[in-house]
Write an enzyme that holds these catalytic residues in place. Structure first.
Site, mmCIF file in Angstrom:
data_model
loop_
_atom_site.group_PDB
_atom_site.id
_atom_site.type_symbol
_atom_site.label_atom_id
_atom_site.label_comp_id
_atom_site.label_asym_id
_atom_site.label_seq_id
_atom_site.Cartn_x
_atom_site.Cartn_y
_atom_site.Cartn_z
ATOM 1 N N TYR A 202 48.875 47.588 54.045
ATOM 2 C CA TYR A 202 47.477 48.031 53.968
ATOM 3 C C TYR A 202 46.711 47.416 55.139
ATOM 4 O O TYR A 202 46.757 46.196 55.336
ATOM 5 C CB TYR A 202 46.815 47.615 52.649
ATOM 6 C CG TYR A 202 45.360 48.035 52.623
ATOM 7 C CD1 TYR A 202 45.013 49.353 52.351
ATOM 8 C CD2 TYR A 202 44.348 47.127 52.937
ATOM 9 C CE1 TYR A 202 43.682 49.761 52.394
ATOM 10 C CE2 TYR A 202 43.022 47.526 52.973
ATOM 11 C CZ TYR A 202 42.695 48.849 52.697
ATOM 12 O OH TYR A 202 41.387 49.245 52.745
ATOM 13 N N TYR B 83 36.840 53.408 46.119
ATOM 14 C CA TYR B 83 37.918 54.179 45.483
ATOM 15 C C TYR B 83 37.588 54.570 44.059
ATOM 16 O O TYR B 83 38.371 54.318 43.142
ATOM 17 C CB TYR B 83 39.229 53.384 45.523
ATOM 18 C CG TYR B 83 39.790 53.297 46.918
ATOM 19 C CD1 TYR B 83 40.532 54.353 47.440
ATOM 20 C CD2 TYR B 83 39.551 52.194 47.723
ATOM 21 C CE1 TYR B 83 41.031 54.302 48.737
ATOM 22 C CE2 TYR B 83 40.044 52.135 49.019
ATOM 23 C CZ TYR B 83 40.788 53.195 49.516
ATOM 24 O OH TYR B 83 41.274 53.142 50.786
ATOM 25 N N ASP C 145 48.125 41.300 61.132
ATOM 26 C CA ASP C 145 46.877 41.506 60.395
ATOM 27 C C ASP C 145 46.765 40.403 59.343
ATOM 28 O O ASP C 145 47.403 40.472 58.299
ATOM 29 C CB ASP C 145 46.914 42.897 59.762
ATOM 30 C CG ASP C 145 45.699 43.186 58.879
ATOM 31 O OD1 ASP C 145 44.921 42.256 58.613
ATOM 32 O OD2 ASP C 145 45.549 44.351 58.453
ATOM 33 N N LYS D 206 37.663 39.159 56.236
ATOM 34 C CA LYS D 206 37.493 38.711 54.856
ATOM 35 C C LYS D 206 36.937 37.296 54.686
ATOM 36 O O LYS D 206 35.734 37.141 54.637
ATOM 37 C CB LYS D 206 38.805 38.923 54.099
ATOM 38 C CG LYS D 206 39.057 40.416 53.859
ATOM 39 C CD LYS D 206 40.010 40.692 52.718
ATOM 40 C CE LYS D 206 39.918 42.123 52.258
ATOM 41 N NZ LYS D 206 41.007 42.999 52.641
HETATM 42 C C1 PLP Z 1 40.909 44.214 53.436
HETATM 43 C C2 PLP Z 1 41.909 44.389 54.517
HETATM 44 C C3 PLP Z 1 41.639 45.169 55.654
HETATM 45 C C4 PLP Z 1 40.349 45.938 55.821
HETATM 46 O O1 PLP Z 1 39.249 45.125 55.877
HETATM 47 P P1 PLP Z 1 37.781 45.737 55.558
HETATM 48 O O2 PLP Z 1 36.857 44.605 55.843
HETATM 49 O O3 PLP Z 1 37.819 46.152 54.121
HETATM 50 O O4 PLP Z 1 37.593 46.896 56.470
HETATM 51 C C5 PLP Z 1 42.607 45.257 56.634
HETATM 52 N N1 PLP Z 1 43.786 44.610 56.502
HETATM 53 C C6 PLP Z 1 44.078 43.851 55.443
HETATM 54 C C7 PLP Z 1 45.373 43.140 55.385
HETATM 55 C C8 PLP Z 1 43.161 43.726 54.395
HETATM 56 O O5 PLP Z 1 43.466 42.987 53.325
#
Ligand code: PLP
Length: 432
Positions: free
Chosen positions: A146, A18, A247, A276
């Site tokens: 997100y 970004y 997520d 992550k």
């Molecule tokens: C960082 C993140 C993603 C995306 O993960 P990437 O490894 O950057 O593609 C999806 N959902 C949440 C909640 C995130 O924090």
């Protein structure tokens, strides 16, 4: 011709997340790292408050993770996952199935969080397709979410927070309820979920799944909300025949105080995304888990084929490091560590609440957030240098200054981080 030094070459040729390549913002060069400290090219050591975006929960350069990676390299670094399997993938799947909610029994490995979300969305759409309900293709989510940067994931991110608005016309149109607001179950009111309820009941014939970040909305605003909201969502999904995707790419592996945030609501999703911190921040790896209902649903057309398969699926090196990282986590007293961090964040950040510039201070698990009244983005000329000069690595965005340090951070280092936030606010006050 004289060769450009790394910073100049970087500014000229490399895109960062970004960021503008036309007008590069100041940048620092990291040469090594250990524990919670990053070492810069000029020899300075700074304390990492970001865990490299939620991932390095055990700190950098961890001897056990290093060893695991080295041993695996001497066995096999990568092999295709089509038609082949290997011990690290099997072992990691075993661990993930064991540590997540009992109904989550199937694992799909992928290369990044965004892809784990894409796979989750595919699972949901395929599920309804195989049930003879091809109209159930839309997703219902909440604002300020997100879920990643790829197109499917972008389409369920907050449509207005700016990051993806220029792609609006090529993204599928999903349904957005207001962001959850209730902060604790004691304050729960039916009205907190009224609009969500309306949307799911009006549109259930076209909704494949609800997708949410449980309890903590990360990059969409660093907002927290109460477990009761999740319980209500789970019940509404069941009532209206809609799958629930959670997520936990940011919240997973202890960050909010429980291994997974959904545990605090005592529910389990149909589909779960993790990423992550999965490899302790060593390399990219993510996974999408689902329950038998989803598997049986997808298999209802007789095939059960899930239409996805990345080249580096189940990469042995990443899976091996992830296994070791999960062992380190489960053998550690992470719960105590997160609780201790939480208490200290409360003690040291809450006082900033009284500063005029500050709109809100909030803490959940090992996450501390100071929300300001105004965005700090336009201060990016001096801010990154100022932050590093405080001996820390913190990366504010929009009107948020926040930290989620590695779980191993000690009391003194955490105080340096919270103190630096105070100094940033002070400096912002001077320049406003
Ligand atoms: C960082 C993140 C993603 C995306 O993960 P990437 O490894 O950057 O593609 C999806 N959902 C949440 C909640 C995130 O924090």
């Amino acid at each position: 011709m004289q060769e450009l030094n790394n910073l100049s070459f970087d500014a000229k040729h490399i895109w960062h997340p970004y960021s503008s390549i036309a007008k590069p913002s100041p940048i620092h060069e990291v040469v090594s790292a250990k524990g919670v400290r990053l070492t810069l090219k000029d020899g300075r050591e700074i304390i990492d408050g970001m865990s490299s975006w939620w991932s390095t929960i055990h700190g950098y350069n961890h001897p056990r993770l290093n060893e695991a990676a080295k041993l695996q390299i001497d066995q096999i670094s990568h092999v295709m996952f089509g038609g082949l399997t290997h011990p690290p993938a099997v072992e990691l799947a075993r661990k993930l199935v064991n540590m997540t909610a009992e109904p989550l029994q199937k694992v799909f490995f992928s290369d990044s969080g965004s892809i784990a979300v894409e796979v989750a969305i595919k699972m949901a759409i395929q599920y309804w397709f195989a049930q003879g309900e091809p109209n159930k293709q839309r997703l219902l989510t909440v604002r300020n979410g997100y879920h990643g940067d790829t197109f499917g994931a972008m389409a369920v991110c907050d449509p207005e927070n700016g990051m993806h608005s220029m792609f609006e016309h090529v993204l599928p149109k999903h349904l957005f309820a207001p962001a959850p607001t209730c902060q604790s179950d004691e304050d729960w009111q039916e009205s907190d979920i009224a609009e969500f309820k309306q949307l799911i009941s009006d549109h259930n014939d076209e909704i494949a799944a609800v997708i949410l970040e449980p309890l903590v909305q990360g990059a969409g605003g660093m907002r927290f909300y109460c477990p009761e909201y999740l319980r209500q969502v789970r019940a509404l999904c069941d009532q209206h025949n809609v799958l629930l995707i959670l997520d936990e790419i940011a919240t997973g592996f202890g960050r909010t105080g429980s291994l997974f945030a959904y545990e605090q609501a005592d529910i389990s999703p149909d589909v779960l995304c993790v990423g992550k911190a999965l490899t302790g921040g060593y390399m990219t790896l993510a996974a999408t888990l689902c329950n038998d209902k989803v598997v049986e649903g997808i298999s209802a057309d007789g095939s059960g084929v899930l239409m996805h398969g990345p080249t580096f699926m189940g990469n042995p090196l990443a899976c091996r490091v992830a296994c070791e990282s999960l062992d380190i986590l489960l053998e550690s007293n992470w719960q105590q560590q997160v609780e201790t961090i939480e208490k200290q964040l409360v003690n040291e950040l809450m006082p900033y609440q009284s500063i005029t510039l500050v709109k809100d201070v909030r803490v959940k698990g090992a996450i501390g957030v100071v929300e300001l009244h105004h965005p700090v983005d336009e201060q990016m000329d001096w801010l990154p240098k100022f932050i590093v000069d405080q001996g820390v690595w913190i990366r504010p965005f929009r009107n948020l200054i926040y930290i989620m340090p590695p779980y191993i951070v000690n009391r003194d280092d955490l105080s340096v981080l919270t103190g630096a936030i105070g100094k940033i606010i002070e400096r912002l006050a001077e320049s406003s």
